[in-house]
Design a protein around this motif. Structure first.
Motif, mmCIF file in Angstrom:
data_model
loop_
_atom_site.group_PDB
_atom_site.id
_atom_site.type_symbol
_atom_site.label_atom_id
_atom_site.label_comp_id
_atom_site.label_asym_id
_atom_site.label_seq_id
_atom_site.Cartn_x
_atom_site.Cartn_y
_atom_site.Cartn_z
ATOM 1 N N GLY A 708 38.570 28.525 49.861
ATOM 2 C CA GLY A 708 37.481 27.740 48.999
ATOM 3 C C GLY A 708 38.413 26.965 47.758
ATOM 4 O O GLY A 708 39.430 26.588 48.102
ATOM 5 N N ARG A 709 37.533 26.453 46.834
ATOM 6 C CA ARG A 709 38.089 25.435 45.883
ATOM 7 C C ARG A 709 37.386 25.886 44.762
ATOM 8 O O ARG A 709 36.110 26.193 44.274
ATOM 9 N N ALA A 710 38.074 25.688 43.578
ATOM 10 C CA ALA A 710 37.738 25.828 42.203
ATOM 11 C C ALA A 710 38.512 24.678 41.347
ATOM 12 O O ALA A 710 39.679 24.749 41.165
ATOM 13 N N GLY A 711 37.668 23.879 40.746
ATOM 14 C CA GLY A 711 38.174 22.959 39.814
ATOM 15 C C GLY A 711 39.288 22.230 40.489
ATOM 16 O O GLY A 711 39.140 21.663 41.511
ATOM 17 N N GLU A 712 40.521 22.341 39.930
ATOM 18 C CA GLU A 712 41.663 21.243 40.730
ATOM 19 C C GLU A 712 42.294 22.003 41.701
ATOM 20 O O GLU A 712 43.504 21.511 42.224
ATOM 21 N N LEU A 713 41.899 23.320 42.151
ATOM 22 C CA LEU A 713 42.627 24.204 42.859
ATOM 23 C C LEU A 713 41.977 24.456 44.288
ATOM 24 O O LEU A 713 40.923 25.081 44.219
ATOM 25 N N GLY A 714 42.555 24.637 45.266
ATOM 26 C CA GLY A 714 42.012 25.206 46.620
ATOM 27 C C GLY A 714 42.893 25.806 47.260
ATOM 28 O O GLY A 714 44.203 25.746 46.973
ATOM 29 N N ALA A 715 42.424 26.780 48.067
ATOM 30 C CA ALA A 715 43.207 27.736 48.603
ATOM 31 C C ALA A 715 42.584 28.097 50.067
ATOM 32 O O ALA A 715 41.494 27.854 50.531
ATOM 33 N N ASP A 716 43.530 28.202 51.077
ATOM 34 C CA ASP A 716 43.366 28.481 52.372
ATOM 35 C C ASP A 716 42.628 29.664 52.840
ATOM 36 O O ASP A 716 42.383 30.051 53.797
ATOM 37 N N GLY A 717 42.623 30.674 51.817
ATOM 38 C CA GLY A 717 42.078 32.223 52.174
ATOM 39 C C GLY A 717 42.385 33.028 50.801
ATOM 40 O O GLY A 717 42.643 32.550 49.986
ATOM 41 N N PRO A 718 42.451 34.217 50.936
ATOM 42 C CA PRO A 718 42.502 35.151 49.913
ATOM 43 C C PRO A 718 43.767 35.019 49.030
ATOM 44 O O PRO A 718 45.131 34.764 49.791
ATOM 45 N N ALA A 719 43.852 34.768 47.922
ATOM 46 C CA ALA A 719 45.004 34.651 46.952
ATOM 47 C C ALA A 719 44.642 34.676 45.539
ATOM 48 O O ALA A 719 43.347 34.716 45.159
ATOM 49 N N SER A 720 45.609 35.066 44.666
ATOM 50 C CA SER A 720 45.529 34.992 43.424
ATOM 51 C C SER A 720 46.483 34.185 42.623
ATOM 52 O O SER A 720 47.640 34.218 43.012
ATOM 53 N N ASP A 747 46.155 23.781 47.620
ATOM 54 C CA ASP A 747 46.384 22.406 47.144
ATOM 55 C C ASP A 747 45.791 22.063 45.803
ATOM 56 O O ASP A 747 44.715 22.762 45.266
ATOM 57 N N LEU A 748 46.597 21.720 44.907
ATOM 58 C CA LEU A 748 46.541 21.331 43.607
ATOM 59 C C LEU A 748 46.343 19.992 43.395
ATOM 60 O O LEU A 748 47.215 19.060 43.828
ATOM 61 N N ASP A 749 45.421 19.541 42.558
ATOM 62 C CA ASP A 749 45.320 18.148 42.364
ATOM 63 C C ASP A 749 46.258 17.781 41.019
ATOM 64 O O ASP A 749 46.006 17.549 40.030
ATOM 65 N N LEU A 750 47.399 17.545 41.549
ATOM 66 C CA LEU A 750 48.545 17.249 40.587
ATOM 67 C C LEU A 750 49.585 16.357 41.210
ATOM 68 O O LEU A 750 50.619 16.672 41.920
#
Length: 796
Positions: A708-720, A747-750
């Motif tokens: 999923g994605r939240a704000g400027e960060l996306g992940a391809d599966g479970p993560a902290s 994936d970081l919008d940076l």
């Protein structure tokens, strides 16, 4: 006949606990009397404080008086002429604890007989009475010819430890025949330092150290060097190739997994977190053995003995909050009145005091500063008023030295191997207790800890300046269905229901930004015995803890999330909701339909970003320790005042959630200001991701339950994940809380950043207008890894 030296796992390091004792030492299978007396004298000193005690010094005099009183109490009713038991309250032939307790009382009396300054010191009539008491136990209860019953621990460890101690204390008056019968009886039940139980299982963890202690002291009583060699080797499990070494970390999974892990976790009984129970007993007894064997042919030279230092700094230091051990790692001992709160830390302090003489240089200074901090910061339970004579003398010397206390611990530590976290700030500490497919929820065996149902369902423990909060009868009187931080079906299970159960969910853990008190922690809750499920996060951001929950669902039953459940120092402690003072009468309750802020005097504030239906209750709760512990509890009622706050999700909720900011120690004014200008805002609270952002510096923290994605960060599966900007750099920390993934892709919008520093297995490349971070997580067991990105300079 020379004793055999270690041929497997041999090392050359010196023992941590070397003592300056005279030579020569035992070096033959059957040592002469002088050398036997030498080692026996070491154990006698551990039990009595040794010779030269200044019994006029007030603290020592008080300790001697405690020993005196304990002996007087233990001796009441002692009658070797009885036929049913030495004491009228210890006559059972089906409850093995009665046998252990009988031996413990004899040892208590024998200690007073051996300590100068007591009323019993050197009393000939008392020595004769104790000898008859030992005879009675050997004739009627313990030794060859007697059938064991109930609990193996009592026969092989509890009885044997106490009987060995009694024999050492009374050695000069027992006589050779009686000493032989004692060591034969001990050897009947505990012949091998590697094995225990009637079916001779491999002994592991604390049980192995206990067994080794029994065999070692019995060997000293017999002058048997071969058995001392077997004890030394058993600590490293030489016969098993090291698989169940108590000195080695259990990370490689070669043995049962019972013992310490390199992240500080300790497991016993396979999957129970137990630093504050079996772990502290292992450390305590091992420190005694290291003292006993130091400098002899049986000195522990396995290089893994150096791991003991790491146990102290990683397995105990972060779990102790001003003398109180984090209750989530104390197992069923939370249900014992004799083990309340600060008692576990006492055992750890005593062990480290025994280790100190063998440490040198910076390590010695660091450990001395740590012990001095532990002793001086616990103003609830004075260590000098409760410890044994040997530890008292050592502590007094340390306190009188120029060593400066370490200072208040400020850190955020997570323990992925046992699903626990600890957050230390200058004014408070906070513990989080979770569980997963890898860790059991709670232990309730032998009729102990009967109401521990929710100890790992997200329980949050707040340690502040109320140092006695989790002592003074907290565990029998607290509502076990409403432990702070938990989400539960509000129905009472049967006693011990679901104990020793793993979750069906893998997600439990989090990430921590190195060198900070910034951590993201979470668990997917799948409750035992119901269809309740929820995603729960705790974002520990310095002095603010953000609680986020989503997907709270159950097919049936009323469901609650507990905001707070505080035992009150002041029963009338002021409670304000949205600035309005609530009544302070016991029995008061209320429902607030749209609460935004709550402040509880002496505890802190709670801020709800959105108006929240909140329920509150003041009550005086009465219970007995027998309610939660049939084996060791008493029937005396105790009453304590509580203030409980909770969110009611209704019956059979679907997709419910919650969110609040906890501000430990905050004033009413600070709490009110946090409503107007929240220090942290919630970015996402779905069943895919929880994410928050701190206003002051833009810190971003997220727990991804799925891709999923939240704000400027996306992940391809479970993560902290945590991301923080500092000057021209971005710091990123990430972990796999499921401990199942081989790789995490973020994936970081940076844009316009390059890698400045990265842990092994962490890579970052430009991807479009952002940065893709790839983390190899296989084999990390939930540990955090990090990298730092630097802004790429551009030419004008």
């Amino acid at each position: 006949m020379n004793t055999s030296r270690r041929t497997v796992l041999a090392g050359t390091g010196a023992s941590l606990a070397a003592l300056a004792l005279p030579t020569p030492f035992l070096s033959s299978a059957h040592a002469d009397d002088d050398n036997t007396a030498l080692l026996r004298g070491r154990w006698h000193t551990l039990l009595t404080g040794g010779t030269g005690l200044d019994t006029t010094e007030p603290r020592i005099a008080a300790a001697v008086a405690r020993i005196d009183r304990a002996a007087v109490s233990a001796a009441k009713g002692l009658d070797p002429s009885r036929t049913d038991g030495l004491w009228p309250d210890l006559t059972s032939t089906s409850v093995s604890n009665h046998v252990t307790t009988s031996f413990k009382r004899l040892a208590t009396i024998a200690t007073a007989w051996a300590v100068p300054g007591t009323g019993q010191y050197g009393d000939a009539a008392l020595a004769e009475l104790l000898g008859r008491g030992v005879d009675w136990m050997l004739e009627h209860r313990y030794g060859p010819g007697h059938e064991r019953f109930d609990n193996d621990w009592d026969w092989e460890i509890g009885c044997a430890l106490a009987l060995n101690d009694t024999a050492v204390l009374l050695y000069d008056v027992l006589g050779a025949d009686r000493l032989t019968r004692i060591t034969d009886a001990v050897g009947h039940y505990t012949p091998d330092p590697n094995l225990w139980r009637a079916d001779r299982q491999i002994a592991t963890g604390a049980n192995r150290v206990w067994i080794c202690t029994v065999v070692a002291v019995a060997a000293v009583l017999r002058g048997d060097g071969d058995d001392l060699a077997r004890v030394r080797d058993a600590l490293s499990d030489v016969s098993g190739g090291g698989a169940n070494s108590v000195l080695a970390f259990q990370d490689d999974g070669a043995g049962t997994g019972e013992g310490f892990y390199s992240d500080g976790s300790f497991l016993q009984h396979y999957k129970h977190p137990y630093n504050g129970g079996y772990g502290k007993e292992l450390l305590g007894n091992l420190s005694r053995l290291l003292n006993l064997l130091a400098g002899t042919d049986w000195d522990v030279t396995d290089p893994d003995v150096a791991n003991v230092r790491t146990w102290v700094t990683d397995g105990f230091e972060p779990l102790i909050a001003r003398g109180d051990m984090q209750a989530g790692v104390c197992g069923r001992e939370v249900a014992r009145s004799s083990k309340q709160g600060h008692v576990a830390a006492q055992t750890v302090i005593e062990a480290v005091l025994r280790l100190l003489p063998g440490l040198t240089g910076d390590t010695a200074d660091r450990f001395a500063a740590l012990v001095k901090q532990w002793i001086t910061e616990d103003t609830f339970r004075d260590f000098l008023d409760v410890t044994d004579l040997t530890s008292l003398v050592a502590a007094q010397r340390l306190l009188a030295s120029g060593t400066r206390p370490r200072g208040t611990l400020v850190t955020h530590r997570q323990f992925p191997r046992m699903d626990k976290a600890m957050h230390h700030r200058p004014a408070f500490a906070l513990g989080i207790s979770a569980y997963s497919t890898r860790v059991y929820n709670y232990e309730s065996i032998q009729n102990e800890n009967l109401h521990g149902w929710h100890l790992s369902d997200g329980m949050v423990l707040l340690y502040d300046d109320d140092l006695g909060h989790y002592s003074e009868d907290y565990w029998p009187t607290v509502d076990p269905l409403r432990l702070a931080g938990t989400t539960v079906v509000a129905a009472r299970p049967a006693d011990a229901a679901g104990q020793r159960t793993t979750s069906t969910a893998d997600w439990a853990g989090g990430a921590v930004l190195p060198g900070t008190t910034l951590g993201a922690y979470g668990m997917e809750l799948r409750a035992f015995g119901s269809s309740l499920g929820a995603f729960k996060s705790w974002f520990c951001l310095d002095d603010v803890i953000v609680h986020v929950g989503s997907g709270v669902s159950a097919a049936a039953g009323p469901v609650e999330t507990i905001v707070e459940n505080r035992k009150l120092r002041d029963p009338a402690a002021e409670l304000t909701v949205d600035g309005v003072r609530a009544p302070s009468d016991a029995g008061w309750s209320a429902t607030y339909e749209g609460a935004r802020s709550v402040h509880l005097a002496g505890t802190g504030g709670y801020v709800f970003p959105r108006p929240t239906a909140l329920r509150a209750l003041r009550e005086q709760r009465t219970a007995t320790w027998r309610d939660i512990n049939v084996k060791y509890g008493t029937d005396t009622p105790v009453t304590r005042p509580y203030l409980t706050l909770w969110q009611d999700h209704g019956t059979a909720p679907s997709g419910a959630g919650y969110c609040w900011l906890q501000l430990p120690g905050a004033s009413a004014g600070r709490t009110a200001r946090a409503v107007l200008a929240p220090p942290v805002t919630v970015v996402a609270a779905s069943t895919a991701v929880h994410a928050v952002r701190r206003a002051s510096d833009g810190l971003f923290a997220a727990n991804f339950w799925a891709a999923g994605r939240a704000g400027e960060l996306g992940a391809d599966g479970p993560a902290s994940v945590l991301v923080r900007a500092r000057e021209q750099r971005f710091e990123v920390a990430v972990s796999d809380p499921t401990q199942l993934r081989d790789r995490i892709v973020l994936d970081l919008d940076l844009p316009g950043h390059t890698v400045r520093r990265a842990d092994p297995g962490v890579r970052a490349v430009r991807r479009g207008a952002g940065t893709r971070i790839t983390v190899d997580t296989a084999g990390l067991h939930g540990a955090t890894v990090s990298l730092t990105l630097s802004r790429t300079s551009s030419r004008s």
